[in-house]
Design a protein around this motif. Structure first.
Motif, mmCIF file in Angstrom:
data_model
loop_
_atom_site.group_PDB
_atom_site.id
_atom_site.type_symbol
_atom_site.label_atom_id
_atom_site.label_comp_id
_atom_site.label_asym_id
_atom_site.label_seq_id
_atom_site.Cartn_x
_atom_site.Cartn_y
_atom_site.Cartn_z
ATOM 1 N N SER A 223 0.881 -1.339 0.052
ATOM 2 C CA SER A 223 -0.164 -0.025 0.086
ATOM 3 C C SER A 223 0.914 1.439 -0.087
ATOM 4 C CB SER A 223 -0.968 0.084 1.218
ATOM 5 O OG SER A 223 -0.246 0.047 2.532
ATOM 6 N N GLN A 224 2.018 1.141 0.443
ATOM 7 C CA GLN A 224 2.779 2.181 0.343
ATOM 8 C C GLN A 224 2.851 2.712 -1.225
ATOM 9 O OE1 GLN A 224 5.164 3.832 3.010
ATOM 10 N NE2 GLN A 224 3.555 2.675 4.117
ATOM 11 N N SER A 226 1.051 3.702 -3.131
ATOM 12 C CA SER A 226 -0.153 4.584 -3.230
ATOM 13 C C SER A 226 0.381 5.912 -3.351
ATOM 14 C CB SER A 226 -1.347 4.511 -2.357
ATOM 15 O OG SER A 226 -2.046 3.159 -2.627
ATOM 16 N N SER A 227 1.614 6.093 -2.494
ATOM 17 C CA SER A 227 2.075 7.463 -2.360
ATOM 18 C C SER A 227 2.859 7.922 -3.807
ATOM 19 C CB SER A 227 2.994 7.561 -1.136
ATOM 20 O OG SER A 227 3.910 6.886 -1.446
ATOM 21 N N ARG A 228 3.128 7.097 -4.459
ATOM 22 C CA ARG A 228 4.174 7.157 -5.709
ATOM 23 C C ARG A 228 3.380 7.616 -7.073
ATOM 24 N NH1 ARG A 228 9.223 5.942 -5.499
ATOM 25 N NH2 ARG A 228 9.218 7.301 -7.344
ATOM 26 N N ASP A 229 2.047 7.533 -6.914
ATOM 27 C CA ASP A 229 1.227 7.676 -8.151
ATOM 28 C C ASP A 229 1.623 6.565 -9.375
ATOM 29 O OD1 ASP A 229 -0.612 8.339 -10.009
ATOM 30 O OD2 ASP A 229 0.447 10.162 -10.488
ATOM 31 N N ALA A 253 -11.554 10.877 -1.886
ATOM 32 C CA ALA A 253 -10.621 11.509 -2.443
ATOM 33 C C ALA A 253 -10.886 12.547 -3.069
ATOM 34 C CB ALA A 253 -9.687 10.469 -3.394
ATOM 35 N N GLN A 257 -10.102 16.512 -2.215
ATOM 36 C CA GLN A 257 -9.586 17.491 -3.168
ATOM 37 C C GLN A 257 -10.327 18.799 -3.214
ATOM 38 O OE1 GLN A 257 -6.601 17.100 -5.143
ATOM 39 N NE2 GLN A 257 -7.115 19.107 -5.871
ATOM 40 N N SER A 262 -6.017 19.572 -2.237
ATOM 41 C CA SER A 262 -4.760 18.720 -2.286
ATOM 42 C C SER A 262 -5.404 17.155 -2.130
ATOM 43 C CB SER A 262 -3.794 18.880 -0.944
ATOM 44 O OG SER A 262 -4.733 18.794 0.427
ATOM 45 N N SER A 263 -4.445 16.373 -2.639
ATOM 46 C CA SER A 263 -4.739 14.818 -2.787
ATOM 47 C C SER A 263 -4.772 14.329 -1.589
ATOM 48 C CB SER A 263 -3.773 14.123 -3.591
ATOM 49 O OG SER A 263 -3.684 14.801 -4.851
ATOM 50 N N GLY A 265 -4.047 11.021 0.628
ATOM 51 C CA GLY A 265 -3.534 9.786 0.713
ATOM 52 C C GLY A 265 -4.228 8.763 1.875
ATOM 53 N N ILE A 266 -3.169 7.976 2.210
ATOM 54 C CA ILE A 266 -3.828 6.872 3.062
ATOM 55 C C ILE A 266 -3.937 7.396 4.401
ATOM 56 C CG2 ILE A 266 -3.149 4.748 4.201
ATOM 57 C CD1 ILE A 266 -2.329 3.545 1.520
#
Length: 335
Positions: A223-224, A226-229, A253, A257, A262-263, A265-266
């Motif tokens: 799931s990490q 997800s932070s990298r698009d 989400a 926004q 802003s986006s 995240g988890i």
């Protein structure tokens, strides 16, 4: 306040009271602001006299303990937070076992004694993506992890999941050099690469590692990622990774926004789910350990989840495929 700290708390006549402890001061105030933003989404308010109060937990055990004392003094029957695992023991000691602590940490070692771990853990990611891989016949798995606690826990989780699925999970590698990682995994698997390689980290080394394995074996992620698009990283094309259920997360989400620019995240999703869980239980007058461990669990923006009496969270993560310009769900979430 004695009825909160001692004996069984009496049920309130109206909606319950809870408090969000978030670090809006200290080394990571931006994380606290994300939590605060999520808690106020949809017109919800944070008020000392309403359903959900707010206290700055800072970044030390002492500042979190002070926030917890203020929360209990304000009438909180449930704590949402703190974020940092190192603060949990101090908060738990202050509030006592009859005020449940719903920490947003992902450190399962702090669970128990009235503490419930809501954060998305390395164990949950490994279980989702490796179980899905096993169902697709990928019965040998290499594991390449970053140094540090996250890498160690991810490797331990992969090994544990493998025992349950019948997969052969090779000894983990702590390696950032792609060529060395490929060579070591090939040797460890008897001369060929395993059928899958699990890369749970999302640091600077991810793209180079994934590129080295892409096309030679199935790349798996946590799931990490997800932070990298992932959809915009060609090195991750065709990889599978664990993530929140997009059907549940996408509306949240979009709303986040629109409200905050802003986006989401988890962490935002975890904070929202924690606050909404506390609000729900307050409205049905069940802000207690028994309320948190109800059989049917909860439906959150990160997917379904439920707690055990030991304070551990069983969370349903989906499995997503990184396609050409699109992310698609290939494995559904179930707690």
């Amino acid at each position: 306040m004695g009825s909160i700290l001692e004996g069984t708390p009496a049920k309130s006549d109206g909606p319950g009271r809870a408090a969000l402890l978030a670090p809006v001061s200290g080394r990571a105030p931006q994380l606290g602001q994300i939590m605060r933003n999520a808690a106020t989404l949809g017109g919800n308010t944070l008020s000392d006299t309403g359903e959900m109060a707010f206290f700055d937990s800072g970044d030390t055990p002492e500042t979190a303990a002070t926030a917890a004392r203020l929360a209990v003094a304000a009438g909180a029957r449930m704590i949402v937070g703190p974020l940092f695992g190192a603060q949990v023991a101090a908060v738990s000691q202050v509030v006592g076992s009859n005020v449940p602590v719903l920490t947003l940490s992902n450190d399962v070692s702090v669970a128990g004694g009235g503490v419930f771990v809501l954060g998305v853990t390395p164990e949950q990611s490994a279980r989702a993506v490796l179980t899905f891989a096993a169902r697709r016949g990928l019965n040998t798995v290499g594991v390449v992890v970053p140094p540090g606690a996250f890498g160690s826990r991810s490797a331990e989780a992969a090994a544990l999941v493998g025992k349950g699925t019948g997969q052969t999970v090779l000894p983990p590698l702590i390696e950032t050099d792609p060529a060395i990682a490929v060579a070591k995994l090939t040797k460890a698997n008897g001369g060929t690469l395993p059928k899958a390689v699990y890369l749970p980290g999302a640091g600077a080394e991810l793209e180079a590692l994934a590129s080295a394995f892409r096309g030679k074996t199935q790349v798996l992620g946590s799931s990490q990622w997800s932070s990298r698009d992932p959809g915009n990283l060609p090195a991750l094309r065709d990889a599978w990774y664990a993530a929140p259920d997009p059907l549940a997360f996408e509306p949240f989400a979009v709303a986040y926004q629109e409200a905050h620019g802003s986006s989401a995240g988890i962490l935002a999703g975890v904070a929202f789910d924690g606050v909404e869980t506390a609000r729900l239980l307050g409205r049905i007058r069940e802000q207690s350990a028994s309320g948190l461990t109800r059989d049917k669990g909860f439906s959150g923006v990160l997917g379904p989840f439920k707690f055990s009496g030991l304070g551990l969270c069983s969370r349903g993560l989906a499995v997503l495929n990184v396609g050409a310009g699109a992310i698609t769900m290939i494995g559904s979430a179930s707690a």
